[in-house]
Design an enzyme around this catalytic site. Structure first.
Site, short mmCIF file in Angstrom:
data_model
loop_
_atom_site.label_atom_id
_atom_site.label_comp_id
_atom_site.label_asym_id
_atom_site.label_seq_id
_atom_site.Cartn_x
_atom_site.Cartn_y
_atom_site.Cartn_z
N ARG A 12 -18.70 -19.00 12.33
CA ARG A 12 -18.91 -19.78 11.11
C ARG A 12 -20.17 -20.60 11.29
O ARG A 12 -20.34 -21.27 12.32
CB ARG A 12 -17.71 -20.71 10.87
CG ARG A 12 -17.91 -21.67 9.71
CD ARG A 12 -16.68 -22.52 9.49
NE ARG A 12 -16.93 -23.59 8.53
CZ ARG A 12 -16.02 -24.47 8.15
NH1 ARG A 12 -14.79 -24.40 8.66
NH2 ARG A 12 -16.31 -25.41 7.27
N ASP A 193 -27.10 -22.48 13.00
CA ASP A 193 -27.58 -21.88 14.25
C ASP A 193 -27.12 -22.63 15.50
O ASP A 193 -27.79 -22.61 16.53
CB ASP A 193 -29.11 -21.76 14.25
CG ASP A 193 -29.62 -20.94 13.08
OD1 ASP A 193 -28.98 -19.91 12.76
OD2 ASP A 193 -30.63 -21.32 12.47
N ARG A 194 -25.99 -23.32 15.38
CA ARG A 194 -25.41 -24.08 16.50
C ARG A 194 -26.30 -25.24 16.96
O ARG A 194 -26.11 -25.77 18.05
CB ARG A 194 -25.09 -23.17 17.70
CG ARG A 194 -24.08 -22.05 17.38
CD ARG A 194 -22.74 -22.66 16.98
NE ARG A 194 -21.69 -21.67 16.83
CZ ARG A 194 -21.30 -21.14 15.67
NH1 ARG A 194 -21.90 -21.51 14.54
NH2 ARG A 194 -20.32 -20.26 15.62
N MET A 195 -27.25 -25.65 16.13
CA MET A 195 -28.12 -26.79 16.46
C MET A 195 -27.50 -28.05 15.87
O MET A 195 -28.06 -28.74 15.00
CB MET A 195 -29.53 -26.55 15.93
CG MET A 195 -30.22 -25.35 16.55
SD MET A 195 -30.50 -25.58 18.34
CE MET A 195 -31.84 -26.76 18.30
#
Length: 215
Positions: A12, A193-195
């Protein structure tokens, strides 16, 4: 096993909001309440559900979900059997951690700090707000202890119900509240983007410092 049920393929992307230090209240407890109210408005069943992690003898970790019942005197309060696994752990090692996760708003809060028992008068005041069935259950269950089977619980519950028939159920001496007094509180906002944005308060008497962590 289908792809839909394979954990490695479940992803997600988070993109609702960003989080900057300028967005935060200087007081992390006030900031927590802002997010807690937002989580409740977003519709999760129990926004006060939190993972409590403890470590007892030999540093062996243990975690479970409990319910936040108050945020008072600068700490996070829950109630339990003092003779349970978590009660034993906290009596031996009062350092604990909490995690709240609210996927509907793509946020989580981590808390680390020291546990202390809630004043007995506060525990008894909360006890009086509990449903009678929950009060009886607190007497019937030797929480975390091995039992022979479900009938043992049913028999104990019947016995307790008979004992207190027609009268108020008193709070057991082995039951009460714990307050986690935070030394660190991290606010996590999901980002693409998991940032992710991670901002952490650390206690620095008489107040708090705030720093950004890498995701």
């Amino acid at each position: 096993m289908s792809l839909g049920s394979d954990p490695a393929h479940r992803r997600r992307d988070y993109s609702r909001e960003d989080l900057a230090i300028g967005h935060l209240d200087p007081d992390p407890i006030k900031q927590f309440m802002v997010w807690f109210r937002a989580a409740g408005a977003a519709g999760p069943n129990e926004p006060n559900a939190m993972t409590l992690a403890t470590a007892g003898e030999g540093g062996r970790p243990s975690a479970r979900v409990v319910l936040l019942k108050d945020v008072s005197r600068g700490g996070f309060v829950f109630y339990t059997n003092y003779e349970s696994r978590k009660g034993d752990d906290l009596a031996e090692n009062p350092q604990a951690a909490l995690v709240f996760f609210w996927p509907e708003i793509e946020r989580q809060v981590r808390v680390e700090g020291r546990a202390e028992r809630v004043d007995r008068s506060d525990s008894e005041a909360y006890w009086r707000t509990r449903p009678r069935g929950a009060q009886l259950g607190a007497w019937a269950s030797d929480q975390s202890r091995v039992i022979a089977g479900r009938p043992v619980l049913d028999d104990r519950l019947r016995e307790v119900a008979q004992r207190y028939a027609g009268v108020d159920v008193p709070a057991p001496p082995h039951w009460g509240g714990w307050r986690i007094m935070p030394s660190e509180i991290e606010f996590w906002q999901g980002r693409p983007d998991r940032m992710h944005d991670r901002l952490i308060y650390r206690r620095a008497e008489p107040g708090w410092t705030v720093e950004r962590l890498a995701p």
